[in-house]
Design a protein around this motif. Structure first.
Motif, PDB file in Angstrom:
ATOM      1  N   ALA A  90       0.556   2.896   5.336  1.00 19.03           N
ATOM      2  CA  ALA A  90       1.341   1.724   5.735  1.00 19.03           C
ATOM      3  C   ALA A  90       0.552   0.444   5.501  1.00 19.03           C
ATOM      4  N   ASP A  91      -0.777   0.469   5.783  1.00 24.03           N
ATOM      5  CA  ASP A  91      -1.610  -0.712   5.529  1.00 24.03           C
ATOM      6  C   ASP A  91      -1.562  -1.107   4.061  1.00 24.03           C
ATOM      7  N   LEU A  92      -1.526  -0.096   3.188  1.00 24.75           N
ATOM      8  CA  LEU A  92      -1.543  -0.348   1.750  1.00 24.75           C
ATOM      9  C   LEU A  92      -0.168  -0.647   1.184  1.00 24.75           C
ATOM     10  N   GLU A 136      -7.117  -4.628  12.959  1.00 20.35           N
ATOM     11  CA  GLU A 136      -7.293  -5.973  12.434  1.00 20.35           C
ATOM     12  C   GLU A 136      -6.154  -6.332  11.486  1.00 20.35           C
ATOM     13  N   PRO A 137      -5.643  -7.556  11.575  1.00 27.36           N
ATOM     14  CA  PRO A 137      -4.587  -7.975  10.633  1.00 27.36           C
ATOM     15  C   PRO A 137      -5.152  -8.109   9.228  1.00 27.36           C
ATOM     16  N   THR A 138      -4.422  -7.630   8.248  1.00 27.27           N
ATOM     17  CA  THR A 138      -4.897  -7.678   6.859  1.00 27.27           C
ATOM     18  C   THR A 138      -3.785  -8.217   5.964  1.00 27.27           C
ATOM     19  N   PRO A 139      -3.475  -9.504   6.066  1.00 25.35           N
ATOM     20  CA  PRO A 139      -2.349 -10.061   5.295  1.00 25.35           C
ATOM     21  C   PRO A 139      -2.558 -10.023   3.786  1.00 25.35           C
ATOM     22  N   HIS A 140      -3.826  -9.942   3.324  1.00 27.34           N
ATOM     23  CA  HIS A 140      -4.087  -9.968   1.881  1.00 27.34           C
ATOM     24  C   HIS A 140      -4.292  -8.565   1.301  1.00 27.34           C
ATOM     25  N   LEU A 141      -4.146  -7.520   2.111  1.00 22.62           N
ATOM     26  CA  LEU A 141      -4.474  -6.177   1.639  1.00 22.62           C
ATOM     27  C   LEU A 141      -3.576  -5.736   0.492  1.00 22.62           C
ATOM     28  N   LEU A 143      -2.086  -7.521  -1.686  1.00 16.85           N
ATOM     29  CA  LEU A 143      -2.460  -8.265  -2.888  1.00 16.85           C
ATOM     30  C   LEU A 143      -3.650  -7.601  -3.575  1.00 16.85           C
ATOM     31  N   PHE A 144      -4.632  -7.156  -2.785  1.00 13.13           N
ATOM     32  CA  PHE A 144      -5.806  -6.498  -3.367  1.00 13.13           C
ATOM     33  C   PHE A 144      -5.438  -5.135  -3.948  1.00 13.13           C
ATOM     34  N   VAL A 145      -4.499  -4.443  -3.330  1.00 15.30           N
ATOM     35  CA  VAL A 145      -4.035  -3.164  -3.875  1.00 15.30           C
ATOM     36  C   VAL A 145      -3.478  -3.379  -5.276  1.00 15.30           C
ATOM     37  N   ASP A 146      -2.651  -4.389  -5.415  1.00 10.59           N
ATOM     38  CA  ASP A 146      -2.062  -4.689  -6.724  1.00 10.59           C
ATOM     39  C   ASP A 146      -3.141  -5.066  -7.742  1.00 10.59           C
ATOM     40  N   ALA A 147      -4.122  -5.861  -7.309  1.00  8.40           N
ATOM     41  CA  ALA A 147      -5.186  -6.292  -8.223  1.00  8.40           C
ATOM     42  C   ALA A 147      -6.060  -5.124  -8.657  1.00  8.40           C
ATOM     43  N   VAL A 148      -6.344  -4.202  -7.722  1.00 10.33           N
ATOM     44  CA  VAL A 148      -7.155  -3.027  -8.053  1.00 10.33           C
ATOM     45  C   VAL A 148      -6.440  -2.158  -9.079  1.00 10.33           C
ATOM     46  N   LEU A 149      -5.143  -1.947  -8.886  1.00 11.45           N
ATOM     47  CA  LEU A 149      -4.390  -1.051  -9.766  1.00 11.45           C
ATOM     48  C   LEU A 149      -4.112  -1.667 -11.130  1.00 11.45           C
ATOM     49  N   THR A 150      -3.963  -2.997 -11.193  1.00  7.23           N
ATOM     50  CA  THR A 150      -3.643  -3.649 -12.466  1.00  7.23           C
ATOM     51  C   THR A 150      -4.863  -4.249 -13.151  1.00  7.23           C
ATOM     52  N   ARG A 151      -6.054  -4.109 -12.509  1.00  6.21           N
ATOM     53  CA  ARG A 151      -7.297  -4.629 -13.067  1.00  6.21           C
ATOM     54  C   ARG A 151      -7.198  -6.124 -13.350  1.00  6.21           C
ATOM     55  N   ARG A 152      -6.725  -6.880 -12.358  1.00 12.34           N
ATOM     56  CA  ARG A 152      -6.645  -8.330 -12.500  1.00 12.34           C
ATOM     57  C   ARG A 152      -7.601  -9.009 -11.525  1.00 12.34           C
ATOM     58  N   ALA A 153      -8.161 -10.123 -11.959  1.00 11.78           N
ATOM     59  CA  ALA A 153      -9.105 -10.867 -11.138  1.00 11.78           C
ATOM     60  C   ALA A 153      -8.371 -11.556  -9.985  1.00 11.78           C
ATOM     61  N   ALA A 205      -5.538 -15.293  -4.344  1.00 12.67           N
ATOM     62  CA  ALA A 205      -4.498 -15.442  -5.368  1.00 12.67           C
ATOM     63  C   ALA A 205      -4.886 -14.602  -6.579  1.00 12.67           C
ATOM     64  N   VAL A 206      -3.952 -13.774  -7.034  1.00 11.28           N
ATOM     65  CA  VAL A 206      -4.192 -12.941  -8.212  1.00 11.28           C
ATOM     66  C   VAL A 206      -4.108 -13.802  -9.467  1.00 11.28           C
ATOM     67  N   CYS A 207      -5.055 -13.603 -10.392  1.00 10.16           N
ATOM     68  CA  CYS A 207      -5.098 -14.375 -11.636  1.00 10.16           C
ATOM     69  C   CYS A 207      -4.446 -13.588 -12.777  1.00 10.16           C
ATOM     70  N   ASP A 208      -4.248 -14.273 -13.886  1.00  5.11           N
ATOM     71  CA  ASP A 208      -3.739 -13.609 -15.082  1.00  5.11           C
ATOM     72  C   ASP A 208      -4.853 -12.901 -15.850  1.00  5.11           C
ATOM     73  N   ASP A 209      -6.111 -13.228 -15.540  1.00  3.44           N
ATOM     74  CA  ASP A 209      -7.241 -12.627 -16.243  1.00  3.44           C
ATOM     75  C   ASP A 209      -7.378 -11.150 -15.885  1.00  3.44           C
ATOM     76  N   HIS A 210      -7.518 -10.324 -16.916  1.00  2.00           N
ATOM     77  CA  HIS A 210      -7.750  -8.897 -16.711  1.00  2.00           C
ATOM     78  C   HIS A 210      -9.236  -8.589 -16.936  1.00  2.00           C
ATOM     79  N   PHE A 211      -9.699  -7.487 -16.370  1.00  2.46           N
ATOM     80  CA  PHE A 211     -11.097  -7.107 -16.526  1.00  2.46           C
ATOM     81  C   PHE A 211     -11.180  -5.605 -16.778  1.00  2.46           C
ATOM     82  N   ASP A 212     -12.301  -5.182 -17.336  1.00  2.03           N
ATOM     83  CA  ASP A 212     -12.562  -3.765 -17.575  1.00  2.03           C
ATOM     84  C   ASP A 212     -13.586  -3.279 -16.562  1.00  2.03           C
ATOM     85  N   GLN A 213     -13.214  -2.271 -15.812  1.00  2.89           N
ATOM     86  CA  GLN A 213     -14.144  -1.692 -14.850  1.00  2.89           C
ATOM     87  C   GLN A 213     -15.090  -0.736 -15.567  1.00  2.89           C
TER      88      GLN A 213
END
Length: 325
Positions: A90-92, A136-141, A143-153, A205-213
């Motif tokens: 649910a958090d994610l 703990e409240p995590t309002p940005h969580l 957003l980070f899930v999306d960034a991790v999965l799409t490899r965006r800065a 804020a998620v950026c348009d820049d992508h990165f390679d892990q």
């Protein structure tokens, strides 16, 4: 040769893509030579395993090949239900997806395994936060899930404990970790990998820049190494204290386990009233003062003098505050 091991190897290549023989051997718990033999046997059985030589190479299945072997043991079916624990999901933002996946899994299992899996799901529940603290409240969580999965800065404004207390950074999110009910983001920034407490993120804020892990990055291994390093840097000194019998009983509920273990291993009796003297690790004078005050009259600081003076000062202020009334 183990047929079960060959099946595990096949499914591993199918789900993870290219892997080195050494990585395969580590996952299967066998020697590198045995991993090579198993790969050869898969090829001999008609499985299209392709070898890529050179740095960054390894073994992988030909594009488009997938096995239709979907058999699942009772233990595997039960284990899969542990991965869908509702709180973290649910958090994610994956609560609905987890529910749908569980229903599909139940529908696909034979009757016996379906009943066993359902019983497992009904008798285990995860409540991650510790006692005496709210989640703990995590309002940005999400957003980070999306960034991790799409490899965006992600551009963040972050609050930290040392000055400057607010910093702005562009992060490359590598993964998320749930530790004792608290979410942490593991991300690269300025050529280093660091850990960020999600609740301390003020803006993101998620950026348009992508990165390679990096291909060799392992989130679980990194977290284990991070915890080991954190513990080595956490305690900067020691203190000698005296504890009453009641204080020793209260110790596990009020101080970290490292302090409890130190008291157990260094305690020596002082007097005939059950008090003991022990040497404990401390993070800093201020932190140790606040921690030890939880034990009230059941603890006395013997050394260092700086910590004893800090305790005396706080107790003096308390005495004047309550004495005035």
């Amino acid at each position: 040769m183990s047929a079960e091991r060959l099946l595990s190897l096949l499914l591993m290549l199918q789900t993870r893509g290219r892997m080195s023989a050494r990585a395969i051997a580590g996952e299967l718990g066998v020697s590198v030579r045995t991993a090579y033999r198993d790969l050869t046997r898969l090829q001999a059985a008609g499985v299209p395993v392709r070898a890529e030589p050179g740095p960054g190479g390894g073994y992988q299945l030909l594009d488009g090949y997938r096995t239709r072997l979907t058999g699942m043991s009772e233990g595997e079916a039960r284990a899969l239900f542990f991965a869908g624990l509702p709180g973290p999901a649910a958090d994610l933002g994956l609560s609905a997806e987890v529910t749908a996946a569980r229903l599909k899994l139940l529908a696909a299992l034979p009757a016996g395994l379906r009943e066993a899996a359902a019983r497992t799901a009904a008798v285990f529940h995860l409540d991650a936060p510790g006692w005496y603290r709210a989640p703990e409240p995590t309002p940005h969580l999400s957003l980070f899930v999306d960034a991790v999965l799409t490899r965006r800065a992600v551009d963040v404004r972050y609050r930290r404990w040392r000055a400057p207390h607010e910093v702005r950074r562009r992060l490359h999110p590598y993964g998320l970790v749930l530790k004792s009910g608290t979410w942490y983001l593991v991300a690269a920034s300025e050529s280093r990998i660091a850990t960020y407490r999600v609740t301390q993120v003020l803006d993101a804020a998620v950026c348009d820049d992508h990165f390679d892990q990096p291909q060799d990055f392992d989130l679980a291994a990194h977290w284990t190494s991070y915890l080991k390093d954190f513990q080595s840097r956490r305690f900067t000194g020691t203190a000698t204290i005296r504890l009453s019998p009641h204080g020793r009983r209260r110790l596990p509920d009020n101080l970290p386990p490292e302090v409890v273990r130190a008291v157990a291993s260094t305690a020596t009796a002082v007097g005939e009233d059950g008090w003991v003297e022990a040497v404990i690790p401390i993070e800093s004078t201020d932190h140790a003062c606040g921690e030890l005050l939880r034990l009230g009259v059941d603890v006395e600081v013997v050394a260092p003098a700086e910590l004893r003076r800090a305790m005396t000062a706080v107790v003096g202020v308390l005495a004047r505050t309550y004495g005035a009334r």
